[in-house]
Motif scaffolding. Structure first.
Motif, PDB file in Angstrom:
ATOM      1  N   VAL A  20       0.843  -1.207   0.000  1.00 42.63           N
ATOM      2  CA  VAL A  20       0.000   0.000   0.000  1.00 42.63           C
ATOM      3  C   VAL A  20       0.872   1.248   0.000  1.00 42.63           C
ATOM      4  O   VAL A  20       0.596   2.217  -0.710  1.00 42.63           O
ATOM      5  CB  VAL A  20      -0.979  -0.020   1.195  1.00 42.63           C
ATOM      6  CG1 VAL A  20      -1.656   1.326   1.378  1.00 42.63           C
ATOM      7  CG2 VAL A  20      -2.008  -1.119   1.016  1.00 42.63           C
ATOM      8  N   SER A  21       1.942   1.223   0.782  1.00 43.95           N
ATOM      9  CA  SER A  21       2.855   2.370   0.832  1.00 43.95           C
ATOM     10  C   SER A  21       3.480   2.621  -0.539  1.00 43.95           C
ATOM     11  O   SER A  21       3.567   3.772  -0.998  1.00 43.95           O
ATOM     12  CB  SER A  21       3.934   2.116   1.871  1.00 43.95           C
ATOM     13  OG  SER A  21       4.908   3.121   1.828  1.00 43.95           O
ATOM     14  N   ASN A  22       3.929   1.567  -1.188  1.00 40.99           N
ATOM     15  CA  ASN A  22       4.529   1.720  -2.522  1.00 40.99           C
ATOM     16  C   ASN A  22       3.502   2.203  -3.537  1.00 40.99           C
ATOM     17  O   ASN A  22       3.821   3.027  -4.405  1.00 40.99           O
ATOM     18  CB  ASN A  22       5.152   0.403  -2.973  1.00 40.99           C
ATOM     19  CG  ASN A  22       6.449   0.123  -2.249  1.00 40.99           C
ATOM     20  OD1 ASN A  22       7.134   1.040  -1.821  1.00 40.99           O
ATOM     21  ND2 ASN A  22       6.787  -1.145  -2.107  1.00 40.99           N
ATOM     22  N   LEU A  23       2.282   1.706  -3.433  1.00 45.64           N
ATOM     23  CA  LEU A  23       1.229   2.193  -4.331  1.00 45.64           C
ATOM     24  C   LEU A  23       0.953   3.668  -4.110  1.00 45.64           C
ATOM     25  O   LEU A  23       0.724   4.420  -5.071  1.00 45.64           O
ATOM     26  CB  LEU A  23      -0.053   1.386  -4.142  1.00 45.64           C
ATOM     27  CG  LEU A  23      -0.063  -0.009  -4.772  1.00 45.64           C
ATOM     28  CD1 LEU A  23      -1.348  -0.742  -4.406  1.00 45.64           C
ATOM     29  CD2 LEU A  23       0.076   0.089  -6.275  1.00 45.64           C
ATOM     30  N   MET A  24       0.975   4.112  -2.883  1.00 45.02           N
ATOM     31  CA  MET A  24       0.740   5.532  -2.591  1.00 45.02           C
ATOM     32  C   MET A  24       1.855   6.393  -3.184  1.00 45.02           C
ATOM     33  O   MET A  24       1.610   7.526  -3.597  1.00 45.02           O
ATOM     34  CB  MET A  24       0.639   5.767  -1.079  1.00 45.02           C
ATOM     35  CG  MET A  24      -0.557   5.073  -0.445  1.00 45.02           C
ATOM     36  SD  MET A  24      -2.123   5.537  -1.170  1.00 45.02           S
ATOM     37  CE  MET A  24      -2.325   7.148  -0.487  1.00 45.02           C
ATOM     38  N   HIS A  25       3.086   5.865  -3.231  1.00 44.49           N
ATOM     39  CA  HIS A  25       4.186   6.615  -3.836  1.00 44.49           C
ATOM     40  C   HIS A  25       4.099   6.589  -5.367  1.00 44.49           C
ATOM     41  O   HIS A  25       4.543   7.530  -6.027  1.00 44.49           O
ATOM     42  CB  HIS A  25       5.537   6.049  -3.389  1.00 44.49           C
ATOM     43  CG  HIS A  25       5.893   6.419  -1.990  1.00 44.49           C
ATOM     44  ND1 HIS A  25       6.432   5.522  -1.106  1.00 44.49           N
ATOM     45  CD2 HIS A  25       5.778   7.580  -1.300  1.00 44.49           C
ATOM     46  CE1 HIS A  25       6.637   6.112   0.047  1.00 44.49           C
ATOM     47  NE2 HIS A  25       6.242   7.363  -0.027  1.00 44.49           N
ATOM     48  N   LEU A  27       1.257   6.394  -7.208  1.00 47.22           N
ATOM     49  CA  LEU A  27       0.079   7.095  -7.745  1.00 47.22           C
ATOM     50  C   LEU A  27       0.394   8.494  -8.254  1.00 47.22           C
ATOM     51  O   LEU A  27      -0.009   8.829  -9.374  1.00 47.22           O
ATOM     52  CB  LEU A  27      -1.040   7.124  -6.707  1.00 47.22           C
ATOM     53  CG  LEU A  27      -1.835   5.821  -6.590  1.00 47.22           C
ATOM     54  CD1 LEU A  27      -2.866   5.935  -5.470  1.00 47.22           C
ATOM     55  CD2 LEU A  27      -2.518   5.467  -7.883  1.00 47.22           C
ATOM     56  N   PRO A  28       1.109   9.340  -7.503  1.00 50.99           N
ATOM     57  CA  PRO A  28       1.424  10.664  -8.057  1.00 50.99           C
ATOM     58  C   PRO A  28       2.258  10.578  -9.345  1.00 50.99           C
ATOM     59  O   PRO A  28       2.049  11.359 -10.276  1.00 50.99           O
ATOM     60  CB  PRO A  28       2.219  11.354  -6.948  1.00 50.99           C
ATOM     61  CG  PRO A  28       1.810  10.659  -5.704  1.00 50.99           C
ATOM     62  CD  PRO A  28       1.522   9.248  -6.106  1.00 50.99           C
ATOM     63  N   SER A  30       2.155   8.151 -11.503  1.00 52.17           N
ATOM     64  CA  SER A  30       1.225   7.709 -12.542  1.00 52.17           C
ATOM     65  C   SER A  30       0.363   8.873 -13.024  1.00 52.17           C
ATOM     66  O   SER A  30       0.132   9.023 -14.225  1.00 52.17           O
ATOM     67  CB  SER A  30       0.346   6.586 -12.001  1.00 52.17           C
ATOM     68  OG  SER A  30      -0.660   6.252 -12.909  1.00 52.17           O
ATOM     69  N   TRP A  31      -0.107   9.690 -12.108  1.00 49.23           N
ATOM     70  CA  TRP A  31      -0.932  10.848 -12.492  1.00 49.23           C
ATOM     71  C   TRP A  31      -0.133  11.829 -13.344  1.00 49.23           C
ATOM     72  O   TRP A  31      -0.645  12.377 -14.318  1.00 49.23           O
ATOM     73  CB  TRP A  31      -1.492  11.537 -11.260  1.00 49.23           C
ATOM     74  CG  TRP A  31      -2.510  10.722 -10.500  1.00 49.23           C
ATOM     75  CD1 TRP A  31      -3.332   9.774 -11.015  1.00 49.23           C
ATOM     76  CD2 TRP A  31      -2.784  10.783  -9.112  1.00 49.23           C
ATOM     77  NE1 TRP A  31      -4.114   9.236 -10.022  1.00 49.23           N
ATOM     78  CE2 TRP A  31      -3.814   9.844  -8.844  1.00 49.23           C
ATOM     79  CE3 TRP A  31      -2.275  11.530  -8.062  1.00 49.23           C
ATOM     80  CZ2 TRP A  31      -4.321   9.642  -7.568  1.00 49.23           C
ATOM     81  CZ3 TRP A  31      -2.796  11.332  -6.785  1.00 49.23           C
ATOM     82  CH2 TRP A  31      -3.805  10.400  -6.554  1.00 49.23           C
TER      83      TRP A  31
END
Length: 102
Positions: A20-25, A27-28, A30-31
């Motif tokens: 989850v932590s890696n996904l949160m990093h 996401l920005p 990716s955006w």
């Protein structure tokens, strides 16, 4: 057995938290990549319009059937049977005589 289950559960929770932590990093990132992709696709659409216009002009200039028309447009030469017309402005009092039939 309870200890083994607790260890497995703890390891799975830690791995899930890391995921989850890696996904949160990510996401920005990716955006921002999606925004860049949108900008590039917009530029491509604008460039495609320009390319289409240039292709039309190019095909017109290199079309053998239109070569004579284009030469006439771009040069001041006339065909032997044609005469060039020069428009001149008439002074105001001469224009009144022409209108009145004098």
């Amino acid at each position: 057995m309870a200890l083994e289950t607790t260890v497995k559960l703890t390891v799975n929770v830690v791995l899930s938290a890391l995921a989850v932590s890696n996904l949160m990093h990510l996401l920005p990132y990716s955006w921002s990549q999606q925004e860049k992709w949108q900008e590039i696709s917009t530029e491509v659409k604008h460039s495609q319009g320009r390319v289409n216009n240039l292709r039309t002009v190019f095909s017109r200039y290199f079309d053998p059937q239109q070569a004579e028309t284009i030469m006439k447009e771009q040069s001041s030469r006339l065909e032997p049977g044609q005469r060039q017309i020069f428009w001149q402005d008439k002074p105001a009092k001469d224009a009144k005589k022409v209108i009145n039939g004098e």
